[in-house]
Design an enzyme around this catalytic site. Sequence first.
Site, PDB file in Angstrom:
ATOM      1  N   LYS A   1      40.236  37.578  42.014  1.00 24.35           N
ATOM      2  CA  LYS A   1      40.724  38.966  41.964  1.00 24.35           C
ATOM      3  C   LYS A   1      41.905  39.142  42.933  1.00 24.35           C
ATOM      4  O   LYS A   1      42.672  38.207  43.140  1.00 24.35           O
ATOM      5  CB  LYS A   1      39.597  39.951  42.277  1.00 24.35           C
ATOM      6  CG  LYS A   1      38.324  39.673  41.497  1.00 24.35           C
ATOM      7  CD  LYS A   1      37.361  40.818  41.546  1.00 24.35           C
ATOM      8  CE  LYS A   1      36.033  40.400  40.976  1.00 24.35           C
ATOM      9  NZ  LYS A   1      35.186  41.506  40.629  1.00 24.35           N
ATOM     10  N   GLU A  30      37.791  45.297  35.074  1.00 27.34           N
ATOM     11  CA  GLU A  30      38.692  45.986  36.016  1.00 27.34           C
ATOM     12  C   GLU A  30      40.029  46.304  35.338  1.00 27.34           C
ATOM     13  O   GLU A  30      40.650  47.324  35.626  1.00 27.34           O
ATOM     14  CB  GLU A  30      38.860  45.146  37.293  1.00 27.34           C
ATOM     15  CG  GLU A  30      37.585  45.190  38.129  1.00 27.34           C
ATOM     16  CD  GLU A  30      37.323  43.962  38.982  1.00 27.34           C
ATOM     17  OE1 GLU A  30      38.242  43.169  39.212  1.00 27.34           O
ATOM     18  OE2 GLU A  30      36.161  43.797  39.401  1.00 27.34           O
ATOM     19  N   GLY A  79      30.326  42.942  40.956  1.00 25.36           N
ATOM     20  CA  GLY A  79      30.629  43.317  42.339  1.00 25.36           C
ATOM     21  C   GLY A  79      29.608  44.262  42.958  1.00 25.36           C
ATOM     22  O   GLY A  79      29.865  44.859  43.997  1.00 25.36           O
ATOM     23  N   GLU A 139      30.173  40.220  30.706  1.00 20.96           N
ATOM     24  CA  GLU A 139      30.112  40.731  32.062  1.00 20.96           C
ATOM     25  C   GLU A 139      29.701  42.201  32.052  1.00 20.96           C
ATOM     26  O   GLU A 139      30.557  43.088  31.893  1.00 20.96           O
ATOM     27  CB  GLU A 139      31.475  40.610  32.744  1.00 20.96           C
ATOM     28  CG  GLU A 139      31.995  39.192  32.828  1.00 20.96           C
ATOM     29  CD  GLU A 139      32.940  39.035  34.010  1.00 20.96           C
ATOM     30  OE1 GLU A 139      32.600  38.307  34.938  1.00 20.96           O
ATOM     31  OE2 GLU A 139      34.004  39.678  34.002  1.00 20.96           O
ATOM     32  N   HIS A 166      39.172  41.714  31.394  1.00 18.82           N
ATOM     33  CA  HIS A 166      38.223  41.935  32.494  1.00 18.82           C
ATOM     34  C   HIS A 166      37.976  43.430  32.631  1.00 18.82           C
ATOM     35  O   HIS A 166      38.879  44.245  32.425  1.00 18.82           O
ATOM     36  CB  HIS A 166      38.800  41.362  33.799  1.00 18.82           C
ATOM     37  CG  HIS A 166      37.782  41.311  34.889  1.00 18.82           C
ATOM     38  ND1 HIS A 166      37.445  42.419  35.630  1.00 18.82           N
ATOM     39  CD2 HIS A 166      37.006  40.305  35.352  1.00 18.82           C
ATOM     40  CE1 HIS A 166      36.504  42.091  36.509  1.00 18.82           C
ATOM     41  NE2 HIS A 166      36.221  40.806  36.356  1.00 18.82           N
ATOM     42  N   ASN A 218      36.914  33.885  39.707  1.00 23.04           N
ATOM     43  CA  ASN A 218      37.940  34.927  39.640  1.00 23.04           C
ATOM     44  C   ASN A 218      38.134  35.485  41.053  1.00 23.04           C
ATOM     45  O   ASN A 218      37.290  36.225  41.550  1.00 23.04           O
ATOM     46  CB  ASN A 218      37.471  36.027  38.671  1.00 23.04           C
ATOM     47  CG  ASN A 218      38.385  37.232  38.669  1.00 23.04           C
ATOM     48  OD1 ASN A 218      39.515  37.166  39.172  1.00 23.04           O
ATOM     49  ND2 ASN A 218      37.915  38.329  38.107  1.00 23.04           N
ATOM     50  N   SER A 275      27.740  39.430  39.669  1.00 21.59           N
ATOM     51  CA  SER A 275      26.940  39.166  40.861  1.00 21.59           C
ATOM     52  C   SER A 275      26.189  37.825  40.824  1.00 21.59           C
ATOM     53  O   SER A 275      25.075  37.704  41.339  1.00 21.59           O
ATOM     54  CB  SER A 275      25.963  40.323  41.122  1.00 21.59           C
ATOM     55  OG  SER A 275      26.693  41.505  41.420  1.00 21.59           O
TER      56      SER A 275
END
Length: 247
Positions: A12, A96, A170, A164, A94, A10, A210
């Site tokens: 992003k 985010e 991240g 996730e 996701h 991904n 990560s």
Amino acid sequence: MTRKFIVGGNFKLNGSQSSLKTLVEGLNQGDLDSNVEIVVSPPFVYLDQVRKAVRKDVAVAGQNCYTKSSGAYTGEVAAEMLKDIGIEWVILGHSERREIFKETDEEIGLKVAHALKAGLKVMACVGEKLEEREADKTTDVVFRQLAAIAKHVSDWTNVVVAYEPVWAIGTGKVATPDQAQEVHKAIRGWLKEKVSAEVAEATRIMYGGSVNGGNAATLAREEDVDGFLVGGASLKPEFVTICNAKA
Ligand code: PEP
């Protein structure tokens, strides 16, 4: 039943024509394990560039898509448009999108329904925040998110679940193999109870948060870890190491 290992990258909101050209060249020259399904997900505007340039055994995913096919929805992209330019996959739900763009469980469920109907394969993301884990609510949250997705899925063939944990995305704080396995096993158990034993056995559950070239092989050894969804490290040469972690 053996589930084919799957690794998604991904990207992003990162990349340019030139940086993605270099990244794709690296992948094209990489010695990738042919037993692993690999999917890369650049920003929308670079989907066509990446799809045309990347080797044919690597698929391409959108990072989102809308619940409608067309109309007055400025700024949105339809699943049908992704299909139209030869994109096979989409990442939905996701964290985010959930956190920054306030997508709800229900909206994500509708997006999954629409994307599947349009013929895309879906990486459906679920995961708890740190405070939810600390309050012992991990499975409550993950099961709630899964239920909102499952409500709209009648055929699981084209769905992969990506677990996730938000606290690991991240942050450089990867889940331990035990922590990942524990939740993956719980997700498989949920699928068995709420959907069917066949779906539970066949559905792939990716871990994301990560993952890097150093920790991927240990995580990949866990029984219910069927792949990775990789953010930061997918922009680096070590992505090839991650893709080959199961070998
Ligand atoms: C992600 O964005 O899906 C992700 C897992 O990011 P990172 O690998 O950077 O934690």
